[in-house]
Design a protein around this motif. Structure first.
Motif, PDB file in Angstrom:
ATOM      1  N   ALA A   4       0.775  -1.293  -0.023  1.00  8.92           N
ATOM      2  CA  ALA A   4      -0.036   0.210  -0.061  1.00  8.92           C
ATOM      3  C   ALA A   4       0.929   1.094   0.178  1.00  8.92           C
ATOM      4  CB  ALA A   4      -0.970   0.062   1.312  1.00  8.92           C
ATOM      5  N   SER A   5       0.593   2.027  -1.007  1.00 11.24           N
ATOM      6  CA  SER A   5       1.089   3.322  -0.907  1.00 11.24           C
ATOM      7  C   SER A   5       0.753   4.167   0.347  1.00 11.24           C
ATOM      8  CB  SER A   5       1.000   4.218  -2.450  1.00 11.24           C
ATOM      9  OG  SER A   5      -0.529   4.556  -2.452  1.00 11.24           O
ATOM     10  N   SER A   6       1.542   5.418   0.599  1.00 12.90           N
ATOM     11  CA  SER A   6       0.901   6.340   1.572  1.00 12.90           C
ATOM     12  C   SER A   6      -0.578   7.092   1.339  1.00 12.90           C
ATOM     13  CB  SER A   6       1.838   7.303   1.808  1.00 12.90           C
ATOM     14  OG  SER A   6       2.307   8.084   0.512  1.00 12.90           O
ATOM     15  N   GLN A   7      -0.723   6.979   0.156  1.00 11.45           N
ATOM     16  CA  GLN A   7      -2.067   7.526  -0.482  1.00 11.45           C
ATOM     17  C   GLN A   7      -3.188   6.467  -0.155  1.00 11.45           C
ATOM     18  OE1 GLN A   7      -2.354   8.934  -4.530  1.00 11.45           O
ATOM     19  NE2 GLN A   7      -4.410   9.491  -4.259  1.00 11.45           N
ATOM     20  N   ARG A   8      -2.788   5.316  -0.615  1.00 11.36           N
ATOM     21  CA  ARG A   8      -3.859   4.229  -0.321  1.00 11.36           C
ATOM     22  C   ARG A   8      -3.972   3.889   1.373  1.00 11.36           C
ATOM     23  NH1 ARG A   8      -5.618   0.575  -3.935  1.00 11.36           N
ATOM     24  NH2 ARG A   8      -5.268  -1.605  -3.412  1.00 11.36           N
ATOM     25  N   ILE A   9      -3.008   4.039   1.879  1.00  8.32           N
ATOM     26  CA  ILE A   9      -3.264   3.826   3.571  1.00  8.32           C
ATOM     27  C   ILE A   9      -3.983   4.920   3.977  1.00  8.32           C
ATOM     28  CG2 ILE A   9      -1.994   3.961   5.887  1.00  8.32           C
ATOM     29  CD1 ILE A   9       0.577   2.599   4.466  1.00  8.32           C
ATOM     30  N   GLU A  10      -3.840   5.963   3.544  1.00  7.68           N
ATOM     31  CA  GLU A  10      -4.714   7.204   3.968  1.00  7.68           C
ATOM     32  C   GLU A  10      -6.116   7.004   3.611  1.00  7.68           C
ATOM     33  OE1 GLU A  10      -5.517  10.923   5.818  1.00  7.68           O
ATOM     34  OE2 GLU A  10      -3.833   9.590   5.850  1.00  7.68           O
ATOM     35  N   SER A  11      -6.299   6.350   2.343  1.00  3.78           N
ATOM     36  CA  SER A  11      -7.662   6.100   1.915  1.00  3.78           C
ATOM     37  C   SER A  11      -8.476   5.066   2.919  1.00  3.78           C
ATOM     38  CB  SER A  11      -7.744   5.624   0.427  1.00  3.78           C
ATOM     39  OG  SER A  11      -8.881   5.050  -0.021  1.00  3.78           O
ATOM     40  N   ILE A  12      -7.572   3.992   3.055  1.00  2.87           N
ATOM     41  CA  ILE A  12      -8.238   2.792   3.983  1.00  2.87           C
ATOM     42  C   ILE A  12      -8.387   3.534   5.549  1.00  2.87           C
ATOM     43  CG2 ILE A  12      -7.613   0.572   5.343  1.00  2.87           C
ATOM     44  CD1 ILE A  12      -5.715   0.219   2.890  1.00  2.87           C
ATOM     45  N   ARG A  13      -7.446   4.237   5.954  1.00  3.69           N
ATOM     46  CA  ARG A  13      -7.803   4.774   7.316  1.00  3.69           C
ATOM     47  C   ARG A  13      -9.278   5.995   7.057  1.00  3.69           C
ATOM     48  NH1 ARG A  13      -6.645   9.577  10.123  1.00  3.69           N
ATOM     49  NH2 ARG A  13      -5.583  10.675   8.455  1.00  3.69           N
ATOM     50  N   SER A  44      -7.138   1.609  14.593  1.00  2.71           N
ATOM     51  CA  SER A  44      -6.185   1.149  15.478  1.00  2.71           C
ATOM     52  C   SER A  44      -5.696  -0.178  15.563  1.00  2.71           C
ATOM     53  CB  SER A  44      -6.449   1.663  16.801  1.00  2.71           C
ATOM     54  OG  SER A  44      -7.778   0.975  17.315  1.00  2.71           O
ATOM     55  N   MET A  45      -6.922  -1.292  15.230  1.00  8.69           N
ATOM     56  CA  MET A  45      -6.577  -2.530  15.092  1.00  8.69           C
ATOM     57  C   MET A  45      -5.953  -3.227  13.996  1.00  8.69           C
ATOM     58  SD  MET A  45      -9.906  -4.368  17.027  1.00  8.69           S
ATOM     59  CE  MET A  45     -11.160  -3.319  16.112  1.00  8.69           C
ATOM     60  N   ILE A  46      -6.274  -2.290  12.901  1.00 11.56           N
ATOM     61  CA  ILE A  46      -5.475  -2.891  11.538  1.00 11.56           C
ATOM     62  C   ILE A  46      -4.373  -2.054  11.097  1.00 11.56           C
ATOM     63  CG2 ILE A  46      -7.917  -3.736  10.912  1.00 11.56           C
ATOM     64  CD1 ILE A  46      -7.991  -1.518   8.744  1.00 11.56           C
ATOM     65  N   SER A  47      -4.055  -1.059  11.527  1.00 10.59           N
ATOM     66  CA  SER A  47      -2.973  -0.165  10.725  1.00 10.59           C
ATOM     67  C   SER A  47      -1.777  -0.876  10.853  1.00 10.59           C
ATOM     68  CB  SER A  47      -3.129   1.318  11.621  1.00 10.59           C
ATOM     69  OG  SER A  47      -2.793   0.966  12.875  1.00 10.59           O
ATOM     70  N   GLU A  48      -1.332  -1.570  11.972  1.00  8.13           N
ATOM     71  CA  GLU A  48      -0.144  -2.219  11.980  1.00  8.13           C
ATOM     72  C   GLU A  48       0.228  -3.518  10.887  1.00  8.13           C
ATOM     73  OE1 GLU A  48       2.474  -0.996  13.446  1.00  8.13           O
ATOM     74  OE2 GLU A  48       1.538   0.695  13.786  1.00  8.13           O
ATOM     75  N   LEU A  49      -1.051  -3.867  10.516  1.00  7.97           N
ATOM     76  CA  LEU A  49      -1.174  -4.999   9.673  1.00  7.97           C
ATOM     77  C   LEU A  49      -1.214  -4.651   8.159  1.00  7.97           C
ATOM     78  CD1 LEU A  49      -3.807  -7.085  11.778  1.00  7.97           C
ATOM     79  CD2 LEU A  49      -1.346  -7.165  11.924  1.00  7.97           C
ATOM     80  N   ILE A  50      -1.448  -3.409   7.755  1.00  5.19           N
ATOM     81  CA  ILE A  50      -1.204  -3.218   6.523  1.00  5.19           C
ATOM     82  C   ILE A  50       0.092  -3.143   5.854  1.00  5.19           C
ATOM     83  CG2 ILE A  50      -1.699  -1.047   4.692  1.00  5.19           C
ATOM     84  CD1 ILE A  50      -4.268  -2.408   5.949  1.00  5.19           C
TER      85      ILE A  50
END
Length: 288
Positions: A77-86, A95-101
């Motif tokens: 996941a790119s930083s933009q993608r991570i922001e989209s998921i968040r 908070s539960m899934i962020s470390e698993l991405i």
């Protein structure tokens, strides 16, 4: 590394003549163990055209394998993608899934060579007939009278089955490539959090109905990606992790469980109850 350029991309395969496709399938078949035969291909509808995706059937272990064409994709996941998921999550869920991405390493594209992957995870009865499954292990119950169903195994059991059959588990980048379907999918079923009817298809755990099997298959012809599967991370880590797993919690009882449909969610083996997962089989394309 194979030298069959026609299977290095879906476009190349689509442009090949029917005669050349047939010749390639027979050439691959002739290099596989004698227990294999050509099976009915998976029909992919692409831009109004039907494309036959080759399928090879292992008669001894009663497993169909689909030919996954090569291609380029963004691994992680790119930083933009991570922001989209968040932004699509509630704060507590994030908070539960962020470390698993699984985050990308800034590499634009990862090249995937063509390979063979089983259309579904290994069925319970196939495992029982070929290895000893521990009686004291509590496994998810996918039993159904509607057809064969997979079983979760521990890593020792998985290793035993792979050693006996000559298969390998997927590399992690191969699983993610297949799950993204050449479209950089956010979920194994597309770009949106799936509605209930789509989740019914994607989280299928029995495979006795051809219509349901087809509905559960993605563009590569692979079904059951929501069933947890072992994958291997290469490089220095060379560790085993788990992908998928949403089917074990379906119908979802908690909002965060949809996150297990994300294509970039990596689960440490220790996070799985009993350290169990399904077993997806792969083979390299033999040199022709």
């Amino acid at each position: 590394m194979n030298n069959i350029t026609e299977i290095n991309s879906l476009e190349n395969w689509q442009n090949a003549s029917p005669e050349r496709r047939k010749d390639i399938c027979n050439s691959i078949l002739n290099k596989l163990p004698g227990r294999f035969k050509l099976a009915k291909p998976y029909l992919l509808k692409n831009n109004g055209a039907e494309i036959e995706i080759p399928c090879f059937y292992d008669e001894l272990y009663e497993t169909p394998l689909i030919l996954v064409f090569g291609g380029d994709f963004i691994y992680g996941a790119s930083s933009q993608r991570i922001e989209s998921i968040r932004n699509s999550c509630e704060p507590n869920d994030w908070s539960m899934i962020s470390e698993l991405i699984h985050q990308s390493e800034g590499i634009e594209n990862t090249r995937i060579n063509p390979f063979l992957m089983s259309r579904v995870p290994v069925y319970e009865w196939v495992l029982e007939e070929n290895i000893n499954l521990a009686d004291d292990v509590e496994r998810p119950d996918f039993y159904s009278e509607d057809g064969p169903y997979p079983a979760y195994v521990n890593l020792e059991e998985a290793t035993s089955f792979l050693k006996k059959t000559g298969y390998r588990m997927p590399w992690d980048f191969e699983w993610e490539y297949v799950s993204k379907e050449l479209n950089n999918n956010l979920f194994i079923c597309g770009e949106e959090i799936p509605a209930r009817d789509l989740s019914d298809d994607i989280c299928l755990t029995q495979f006795g109905d051809s219509r349901l099997n087809h509905a559960a298959s993605n563009m590569f012809g692979v079904a059951g990606l929501a069933i947890a599967a072992f994958t291997r991370i290469g490089g220095e880590k060379n560790e085993i992790i788990v992908r998928g797993g949403a089917a074990g919690f379906y119908p979802f009882q908690h909002p965060s469980q949809w996150a297990m449909l994300l294509t970039e969610l990596q689960l440490p083996l220790k996070n799985m109850p009993g350290q169990l997962a399904g077993l997806r089989l792969c083979l390299d394309i033999p040199e022709i």
